[in-house]
Design an enzyme around this catalytic site. Structure first.
Site, PDB file in Angstrom:
ATOM      1  N   SER A  65      93.495 146.392  29.182  1.00  0.00           N
ATOM      2  CA  SER A  65      92.964 145.736  30.384  1.00  0.00           C
ATOM      3  C   SER A  65      92.417 146.744  31.388  1.00  0.00           C
ATOM      4  O   SER A  65      91.931 146.363  32.450  1.00  0.00           O
ATOM      5  CB  SER A  65      94.064 144.901  31.044  1.00  0.00           C
ATOM      6  OG  SER A  65      95.206 145.711  31.284  1.00  0.00           O
ATOM      7  N   ASN A  81     106.254 144.602  34.145  1.00  0.00           N
ATOM      8  CA  ASN A  81     106.204 143.172  34.476  1.00  0.00           C
ATOM      9  C   ASN A  81     106.330 142.924  35.977  1.00  0.00           C
ATOM     10  O   ASN A  81     105.566 142.142  36.552  1.00  0.00           O
ATOM     11  CB  ASN A  81     107.307 142.425  33.721  1.00  0.00           C
ATOM     12  CG  ASN A  81     107.109 142.512  32.211  1.00  0.00           C
ATOM     13  OD1 ASN A  81     106.063 142.992  31.755  1.00  0.00           O
ATOM     14  ND2 ASN A  81     108.094 142.075  31.452  1.00  0.00           N
ATOM     15  N   THR A 139      74.293 107.531  55.454  1.00  0.00           N
ATOM     16  CA  THR A 139      75.344 107.126  54.519  1.00  0.00           C
ATOM     17  C   THR A 139      74.578 106.606  53.313  1.00  0.00           C
ATOM     18  O   THR A 139      73.487 106.040  53.473  1.00  0.00           O
ATOM     19  CB  THR A 139      76.258 106.008  55.077  1.00  0.00           C
ATOM     20  OG1 THR A 139      75.457 104.872  55.395  1.00  0.00           O
ATOM     21  CG2 THR A 139      77.003 106.470  56.319  1.00  0.00           C
ATOM     22  N   HIS A 140      75.115 106.808  52.144  1.00  0.00           N
ATOM     23  CA  HIS A 140      74.416 106.421  50.901  1.00  0.00           C
ATOM     24  C   HIS A 140      73.023 107.045  50.825  1.00  0.00           C
ATOM     25  O   HIS A 140      72.123 106.492  50.200  1.00  0.00           O
ATOM     26  CB  HIS A 140      74.297 104.896  50.783  1.00  0.00           C
ATOM     27  CG  HIS A 140      75.589 104.186  51.016  1.00  0.00           C
ATOM     28  ND1 HIS A 140      76.504 103.931  50.028  1.00  0.00           N
ATOM     29  CD2 HIS A 140      76.139 103.697  52.173  1.00  0.00           C
ATOM     30  CE1 HIS A 140      77.557 103.288  50.538  1.00  0.00           C
ATOM     31  NE2 HIS A 140      77.361 103.162  51.853  1.00  0.00           N
ATOM     32  N   SER A 177      57.249 131.742  43.434  1.00  0.00           N
ATOM     33  CA  SER A 177      57.140 131.387  42.021  1.00  0.00           C
ATOM     34  C   SER A 177      56.084 132.273  41.398  1.00  0.00           C
ATOM     35  O   SER A 177      55.106 132.637  42.039  1.00  0.00           O
ATOM     36  CB  SER A 177      56.749 129.916  41.893  1.00  0.00           C
ATOM     37  OG  SER A 177      56.101 129.695  40.655  1.00  0.00           O
ATOM     38  N   LYS A 185      54.654 128.326  46.508  1.00  0.00           N
ATOM     39  CA  LYS A 185      56.079 128.037  46.556  1.00  0.00           C
ATOM     40  C   LYS A 185      56.900 129.030  47.380  1.00  0.00           C
ATOM     41  O   LYS A 185      56.687 130.218  47.337  1.00  0.00           O
ATOM     42  CB  LYS A 185      56.649 128.026  45.133  1.00  0.00           C
ATOM     43  CG  LYS A 185      56.098 126.910  44.293  1.00  0.00           C
ATOM     44  CD  LYS A 185      56.877 125.632  44.485  1.00  0.00           C
ATOM     45  CE  LYS A 185      58.082 125.652  43.577  1.00  0.00           C
ATOM     46  NZ  LYS A 185      58.815 124.405  43.630  1.00  0.00           N
ATOM     47  N   ASN A 226      60.967 129.054  47.492  1.00  0.00           N
ATOM     48  CA  ASN A 226      62.151 128.345  46.997  1.00  0.00           C
ATOM     49  C   ASN A 226      63.426 128.854  47.666  1.00  0.00           C
ATOM     50  O   ASN A 226      63.606 130.058  47.818  1.00  0.00           O
ATOM     51  CB  ASN A 226      62.268 128.532  45.485  1.00  0.00           C
ATOM     52  CG  ASN A 226      61.058 128.001  44.749  1.00  0.00           C
ATOM     53  OD1 ASN A 226      60.461 127.004  45.155  1.00  0.00           O
ATOM     54  ND2 ASN A 226      60.673 128.687  43.681  1.00  0.00           N
ATOM     55  N   GLU A 249      70.556 127.616  46.690  1.00  0.00           N
ATOM     56  CA  GLU A 249      70.774 127.028  45.360  1.00  0.00           C
ATOM     57  C   GLU A 249      71.851 127.804  44.595  1.00  0.00           C
ATOM     58  O   GLU A 249      72.705 127.221  43.920  1.00  0.00           O
ATOM     59  CB  GLU A 249      69.474 127.026  44.555  1.00  0.00           C
ATOM     60  CG  GLU A 249      68.433 126.052  45.100  1.00  0.00           C
ATOM     61  CD  GLU A 249      67.069 126.246  44.433  1.00  0.00           C
ATOM     62  OE1 GLU A 249      67.000 126.177  43.207  1.00  0.00           O
ATOM     63  OE2 GLU A 249      66.090 126.486  45.169  1.00  0.00           O
ATOM     64  N   TYR A 272     107.800 136.658  31.486  1.00  0.00           N
ATOM     65  CA  TYR A 272     106.499 137.303  31.334  1.00  0.00           C
ATOM     66  C   TYR A 272     105.978 137.142  29.908  1.00  0.00           C
ATOM     67  O   TYR A 272     106.717 137.321  28.933  1.00  0.00           O
ATOM     68  CB  TYR A 272     106.570 138.800  31.676  1.00  0.00           C
ATOM     69  CG  TYR A 272     105.227 139.473  31.449  1.00  0.00           C
ATOM     70  CD1 TYR A 272     104.262 139.480  32.448  1.00  0.00           C
ATOM     71  CD2 TYR A 272     104.898 140.042  30.212  1.00  0.00           C
ATOM     72  CE1 TYR A 272     103.011 140.032  32.226  1.00  0.00           C
ATOM     73  CE2 TYR A 272     103.651 140.597  29.987  1.00  0.00           C
ATOM     74  CZ  TYR A 272     102.716 140.591  30.994  1.00  0.00           C
ATOM     75  OH  TYR A 272     101.486 141.122  30.777  1.00  0.00           O
ATOM     76  N   GLN A 330      98.028 138.680  31.527  1.00  0.00           N
ATOM     77  CA  GLN A 330      97.003 139.700  31.735  1.00  0.00           C
ATOM     78  C   GLN A 330      95.631 139.059  31.975  1.00  0.00           C
ATOM     79  O   GLN A 330      94.765 139.641  32.600  1.00  0.00           O
ATOM     80  CB  GLN A 330      96.945 140.627  30.519  1.00  0.00           C
ATOM     81  CG  GLN A 330      95.968 141.769  30.653  1.00  0.00           C
ATOM     82  CD  GLN A 330      96.230 142.842  29.606  1.00  0.00           C
ATOM     83  OE1 GLN A 330      97.228 143.546  29.656  1.00  0.00           O
ATOM     84  NE2 GLN A 330      95.326 142.967  28.646  1.00  0.00           N
ATOM     85  N   LYS A 384      93.564 138.255  35.652  1.00  0.00           N
ATOM     86  CA  LYS A 384      92.842 139.166  36.540  1.00  0.00           C
ATOM     87  C   LYS A 384      91.348 138.895  36.660  1.00  0.00           C
ATOM     88  O   LYS A 384      90.803 138.817  37.766  1.00  0.00           O
ATOM     89  CB  LYS A 384      93.084 140.610  36.126  1.00  0.00           C
ATOM     90  CG  LYS A 384      94.514 140.955  36.433  1.00  0.00           C
ATOM     91  CD  LYS A 384      94.960 142.281  35.963  1.00  0.00           C
ATOM     92  CE  LYS A 384      96.467 142.272  35.930  1.00  0.00           C
ATOM     93  NZ  LYS A 384      97.053 141.268  35.002  1.00  0.00           N
TER      94      LYS A 384
HETATM   95  N1  ARG Z   1      98.528 144.848  31.761  1.00  0.00           N
HETATM   96  C1  ARG Z   1      99.651 143.959  31.857  1.00  0.00           C
HETATM   97  C2  ARG Z   1      99.290 142.710  32.653  1.00  0.00           C
HETATM   98  O1  ARG Z   1      98.256 142.683  33.214  1.00  0.00           O
HETATM   99  C3  ARG Z   1     100.775 144.666  32.527  1.00  0.00           C
HETATM  100  C4  ARG Z   1     102.119 144.181  32.152  1.00  0.00           C
HETATM  101  C5  ARG Z   1     102.376 144.442  30.743  1.00  0.00           C
HETATM  102  N2  ARG Z   1     103.739 144.243  30.428  1.00  0.00           N
HETATM  103  C6  ARG Z   1     104.121 144.176  29.165  1.00  0.00           C
HETATM  104  N3  ARG Z   1     105.369 144.050  28.945  1.00  0.00           N
HETATM  105  N4  ARG Z   1     103.267 144.238  28.190  1.00  0.00           N
HETATM  106  O2  ARG Z   1     100.010 141.757  32.717  1.00  0.00           O
END
Ligand code: ARG
Length: 465
Positions: free
Chosen positions: A31, A118, A163-164, A285, A291, A293, A298, A325, A330, A333
């Site tokens: 990650s 964790n 309205t509407h 455009s 145009k 826009n 949007e 956990y 993961q 994120k």
């Molecule tokens: N990269 C992991 C996460 O985002 C960190 C925690 C990982 N813990 C584990 N026991 N594998 O959650």
């Protein structure tokens, strides 16, 4: 330990494994490419943890000094862009810890005492999100101030209220802008409330059950500016509802933004021509030379979709997870990061764009005149003179029909014809049929009468000071 061994992730879970990870699995499980964004929170969290370990006598003061020195170096390297992030080291936590150990030796290896990734990652995400919330709150205020500043100039500007999507009653453009101020004010309230639940410390929960070291969690919470500590270690490492709640806030805010953006797009169309947006928020455009826009509006409308999607992603991510956990977490994120980025940029750009709206009062007023927007005023006029409201409604419907056939507005009906509608109609009827008369008449708290709207503007200005 050789440098080569240090670089290998295998140090995190040691000798048990007899074969290396395939490149594909490594890439799939890593990650660091995205969670390196948490580096500041990760270092701050580690420093608070280390200071507490030293104060509790779990590590030596010399260890703490070494950790602080190493982290200062790492901070400087990351800021300078010279830190080498390694996919082999999986995530931000292992990257920083491995580098720390490389820099300061055994003290670096003592940092992880009484801690697990964790509770570390849960802490990092909360710390990071708190910072982002603190940056978003002023943007919500700025958005409201931009709307209020447009309102200040338009308490007498008449807009057909719909309205509407049918012309209903005249309102002021200021009143319409203030409707959005209310929405964004509630969003800000919601966000401030989310912050309370984000701002609790998971660290000390360790892997899931707590730890046998004599940790002082309250001290770490104070150092990091948390309002309190998570009270159950299992919940502390597994819970991500704070992120879901934030995404719910973000989704509602983007929904509000999207409605405003939709109105700006409509209003700028030639069929309304109520407003103009500055050139810098529009594009041309490549094929149609005439145009302009409203692309920014949007896109703001369109970007609401991805934020709603992230909310669904996070809810789905959590729904099947047994305590505690799981690696699924993961996946929290990227949706969370993108949500923050999208809401931040959208609020910034929308606030700027709204501030510079060019209002075209004549076009708004013309549109209000086309739709018999004062019909209710005529019915109210009759009702106030003793005609039961349902009968008054009927009388006015006939009058509107006559006007439609002749292509004129109610206020343009000659006085004698108005009087012929019902015995209750007097000489003063025409003034209630004007758009301005209609506006002034709605002098109730929360109504569109200019005196009410000015009071609301004053309240908002005071609140947003
Ligand atoms: N990269 C992991 C996460 O985002 C960190 C925690 C990982 N813990 C584990 N026991 N594998 O959650």
């Amino acid at each position: 330990m050789s440098k080569n061994q240090l670089d290998k992730k295998s140090q995190a879970w040691s000798a048990l494994f007899s074969e290396p990870m395939s490149e594909l699995v490594k890439r799939y499980t890593a990650s660091v490419d995205f969670d390196k964004r948490l580096w500041q929170a990760d270092i701050d969290g580690s420093l608070a943890h280390a200071a507490m370990l030293a104060a509790q006598g779990v590590i030596g003061t010399d260890d703490l000094a070494a950790i602080e020195r190493g982290m200062a170096q790492i901070r400087a390297d990351i800021e300078a862009g010279t830190f080498e992030w390694k996919l082999d080291l999986e995530d931000v936590h292992l990257n920083i810890e491995a580098r720390l150990t490389q820099l300061v030796g055994d003290a670096g290896k003592r940092l992880h005492t009484g801690r697990s990734r964790n509770d570390q990652v849960a802490t990092d995400v909360r710390l990071w999100l708190r910072g982002e919330i603190d940056a978003l709150l002023p943007l919500l205020a700025q958005m409201q101030r931009a709307l209020v500043s447009v309102a200040e100039k338009n308490t007498e500007t008449i807009l057909p209220g719909f309205t509407h999507m049918q012309v209903a009653q005249p309102v002021s453009f200021a009143h319409h802008m203030l409707a959005y101020v209310e929405m964004f004010a509630r969003d800000a309230e919601r966000l401030a409330d989310v912050r309370k639940r984000v701002n609790r410390l998971p660290l000390g929960a360790a892997a899931l059950a707590g730890t046998s070291y004599p940790l002082d969690r309250e001290r770490v919470a104070r150092t990091l500016g948390f309002d309190g500590v998570c009270q159950n270690s299992l919940d502390a490492v597994s819970d991500r509802d704070f992120a879901i709640e934030f995404s719910a806030f973000a989704s509602i805010t983007m929904m509000h933004v999207s409605r405003l953006a939709e109105e700006l797009v409509l209003w700028m169309s030639q069929n309304f021509a109520f407003i103009d947006l500055a050139d810098r928020y529009c594009t041309g455009s490549s094929i149609m030379p005439q145009k302009r826009n409203p692309d920014v509006a949007e896109l703001a409308r369109g970007k609401s979709g991805r934020v709603f999607g992230h909310l669904m992603a996070l809810l789905t991510l959590m729904k099947g997870q047994p305590l505690t956990y799981n690696k699924d977490n993961q996946e929290d994120k990227e949706p969370l990061f993108d949500t923050v980025d999208t809401v931040r940029d959208t609020l910034r750009i929308m606030a700027e764009m709204v501030e510079g709206i060019v209002v075209k009062p004549e076009a708004m007023e013309r549109a209000a005149l086309r739709g018999y927007a004062t019909a209710t005023d005529l019915a109210d006029y009759l009702a106030k003179r003793g005609v039961p409201f349902r009968d008054a409604h009927e009388v006015v419907a006939h009058a509107v029909k006559t006007c439609l056939q002749r292509g004129i507005d109610l206020a343009e009906l000659p006085l004698d014809e108005l009087k012929a509608l019902n015995a209750a109609v007097g000489d003063d009827v025409q003034q209630v049929l004007t758009l301005r008369g209609s506006l002034e008449a709605r002098n109730v708290l929360g109504g569109t009468a200019p005196v009410q709207v000015r009071a609301q503007i004053a309240r908002h200005l005071e609140r947003l000071k």
